[in-house]
Design a protein around this motif. Structure first.
Motif, PDB file in Angstrom:
ATOM      1  N   LEU A  87       0.546  -1.189   0.173  1.00 21.54           N
ATOM      2  CA  LEU A  87       0.418   0.230   0.300  1.00 21.54           C
ATOM      3  C   LEU A  87       0.632   1.391  -0.216  1.00 21.54           C
ATOM      4  O   LEU A  87       0.375   2.001  -1.086  1.00 21.54           O
ATOM      5  CB  LEU A  87      -0.870   0.172   1.151  1.00 21.54           C
ATOM      6  CG  LEU A  87      -1.896   1.644   0.966  1.00 21.54           C
ATOM      7  CD1 LEU A  87      -3.200   1.021   0.555  1.00 21.54           C
ATOM      8  CD2 LEU A  87      -2.496   1.569   2.459  1.00 21.54           C
ATOM      9  N   ALA A  88       2.144   1.171   0.769  1.00 25.57           N
ATOM     10  CA  ALA A  88       3.067   2.144   0.789  1.00 25.57           C
ATOM     11  C   ALA A  88       3.837   2.644  -0.513  1.00 25.57           C
ATOM     12  O   ALA A  88       4.127   3.717  -0.950  1.00 25.57           O
ATOM     13  CB  ALA A  88       3.628   1.819   1.958  1.00 25.57           C
ATOM     14  N   LEU A  89       3.931   1.620  -0.844  1.00 21.23           N
ATOM     15  CA  LEU A  89       4.532   1.502  -2.048  1.00 21.23           C
ATOM     16  C   LEU A  89       3.575   1.836  -3.256  1.00 21.23           C
ATOM     17  O   LEU A  89       4.206   2.851  -4.166  1.00 21.23           O
ATOM     18  CB  LEU A  89       5.365   0.551  -3.617  1.00 21.23           C
ATOM     19  CG  LEU A  89       6.917   0.288  -2.204  1.00 21.23           C
ATOM     20  CD1 LEU A  89       6.769  -1.548  -1.946  1.00 21.23           C
ATOM     21  CD2 LEU A  89       7.718   0.324  -2.507  1.00 21.23           C
ATOM     22  N   GLY A  90       2.131   1.904  -3.989  1.00 18.03           N
ATOM     23  CA  GLY A  90       1.243   1.920  -4.249  1.00 18.03           C
ATOM     24  C   GLY A  90       1.314   3.700  -4.212  1.00 18.03           C
ATOM     25  O   GLY A  90       0.944   4.412  -5.410  1.00 18.03           O
ATOM     26  N   LEU A  91       0.982   3.744  -3.200  1.00 18.53           N
ATOM     27  CA  LEU A  91       0.873   5.463  -2.799  1.00 18.53           C
ATOM     28  C   LEU A  91       1.964   6.219  -3.281  1.00 18.53           C
ATOM     29  O   LEU A  91       1.519   6.935  -4.143  1.00 18.53           O
ATOM     30  CB  LEU A  91       0.306   5.691  -1.733  1.00 18.53           C
ATOM     31  CG  LEU A  91      -1.215   4.961  -0.861  1.00 18.53           C
ATOM     32  CD1 LEU A  91      -1.212   5.466   0.040  1.00 18.53           C
ATOM     33  CD2 LEU A  91      -2.655   5.963  -2.108  1.00 18.53           C
ATOM     34  N   GLY A  92       3.236   5.858  -2.549  1.00 14.43           N
ATOM     35  CA  GLY A  92       4.665   6.588  -3.002  1.00 14.43           C
ATOM     36  C   GLY A  92       4.765   6.389  -4.708  1.00 14.43           C
ATOM     37  O   GLY A  92       4.705   7.488  -5.388  1.00 14.43           O
ATOM     38  N   PHE A 102       4.439   9.811  -9.791  1.00 16.20           N
ATOM     39  CA  PHE A 102       4.240   9.454 -11.658  1.00 16.20           C
ATOM     40  C   PHE A 102       3.421  10.531 -11.723  1.00 16.20           C
ATOM     41  O   PHE A 102       2.956  11.543 -12.682  1.00 16.20           O
ATOM     42  CB  PHE A 102       3.561   8.393 -12.054  1.00 16.20           C
ATOM     43  CG  PHE A 102       4.349   7.262 -11.547  1.00 16.20           C
ATOM     44  CD1 PHE A 102       5.137   6.885 -12.738  1.00 16.20           C
ATOM     45  CD2 PHE A 102       4.209   6.041 -10.819  1.00 16.20           C
ATOM     46  CE1 PHE A 102       6.156   6.218 -13.825  1.00 16.20           C
ATOM     47  CE2 PHE A 102       5.545   5.269 -11.388  1.00 16.20           C
ATOM     48  CZ  PHE A 102       5.747   5.048 -12.476  1.00 16.20           C
ATOM     49  N   LEU A 103       2.833  11.281 -10.638  1.00 15.13           N
ATOM     50  CA  LEU A 103       2.161  12.977 -10.580  1.00 15.13           C
ATOM     51  C   LEU A 103       3.334  14.354 -10.219  1.00 15.13           C
ATOM     52  O   LEU A 103       2.267  14.683 -10.737  1.00 15.13           O
ATOM     53  CB  LEU A 103       0.429  12.800  -9.455  1.00 15.13           C
ATOM     54  CG  LEU A 103      -0.776  11.929  -9.815  1.00 15.13           C
ATOM     55  CD1 LEU A 103      -1.774  12.546  -8.305  1.00 15.13           C
ATOM     56  CD2 LEU A 103      -0.781  12.455 -11.247  1.00 15.13           C
ATOM     57  N   THR A 163       6.848  12.658  -2.106  1.00  9.59           N
ATOM     58  CA  THR A 163       6.997  11.836  -2.335  1.00  9.59           C
ATOM     59  C   THR A 163       8.192  10.526  -2.240  1.00  9.59           C
ATOM     60  O   THR A 163       7.727   9.228  -1.521  1.00  9.59           O
ATOM     61  CB  THR A 163       6.167  10.897  -3.511  1.00  9.59           C
ATOM     62  OG1 THR A 163       7.359  11.476  -4.716  1.00  9.59           O
ATOM     63  CG2 THR A 163       4.897  11.931  -3.768  1.00  9.59           C
ATOM     64  N   ALA A 164       8.955  10.720  -2.465  1.00  6.82           N
ATOM     65  CA  ALA A 164      10.258  10.342  -2.094  1.00  6.82           C
ATOM     66  C   ALA A 164      10.580   9.337  -0.759  1.00  6.82           C
ATOM     67  O   ALA A 164      10.702   7.958  -0.016  1.00  6.82           O
ATOM     68  CB  ALA A 164      11.682  11.014  -1.788  1.00  6.82           C
TER      69      ALA A 164
END
Length: 132
Positions: A86-91, A96-97, A109-110
């Motif tokens: 979940l953390a990797l997906g949100l990050g 990408f935004l 986001t890093a």
């Protein structure tokens, strides 16, 4: 698993023929490149599945006379619940935004990406899932 590998290899052959025909007729580089990349990905998956099928026991899907019950039982090891994906997906989504809102967005986001990666890598080194 062997039949899935052969199906991907057949799909790769079909995509290769389509890529060649499409490239010759359309002379459009983007679609031709996408089709050749699809061919490469299909052949990689097919090769992996065929290669892995040689190393593991024959599954029920490879036996034409098998019943559904023949595939029952333990299928392997699966990780327990984890917050790291979940953390990797949100990050990743926020990263990408970054080009949309500005490259400065990546600085925020890093840390989320690093925390998610840290959680995922060291998942089995702490808590109830710790290995001895």
């Amino acid at each position: 698993m062997k039949i899935q590998g052969h199906m991907f290899n057949w799909l790769a052959g079909f995509i290769l023929v389509v890529a060649i025909v499409y490239g010759v007729w359309s002379k459009e580089p983007v679609g031709t490149t996408a089709l050749f990349l699809s061919f490469g990905l299909s052949i990689m998956i097919g090769y992996y599945l065929v290669f892995t099928a040689r190393r593991v026991d024959t599954g029920a899907q490879d036996d034409k006379d098998a019943d559904v019950a023949d595939d029952a039982g333990e299928l392997g090891f699966f990780s327990p619940h984890s917050w790291a994906p979940l953390a990797l997906g949100l990050g990743s989504m926020f990263a990408f935004l970054g080009p949309v809102f500005g490259w400065w967005f990546l600085f925020f986001t890093a840390p989320l990406l690093v925390i998610g990666l840290w959680l995922w890598v060291f998942e089995y080194y702490r808590g109830e899932n710790q290995t001895q």
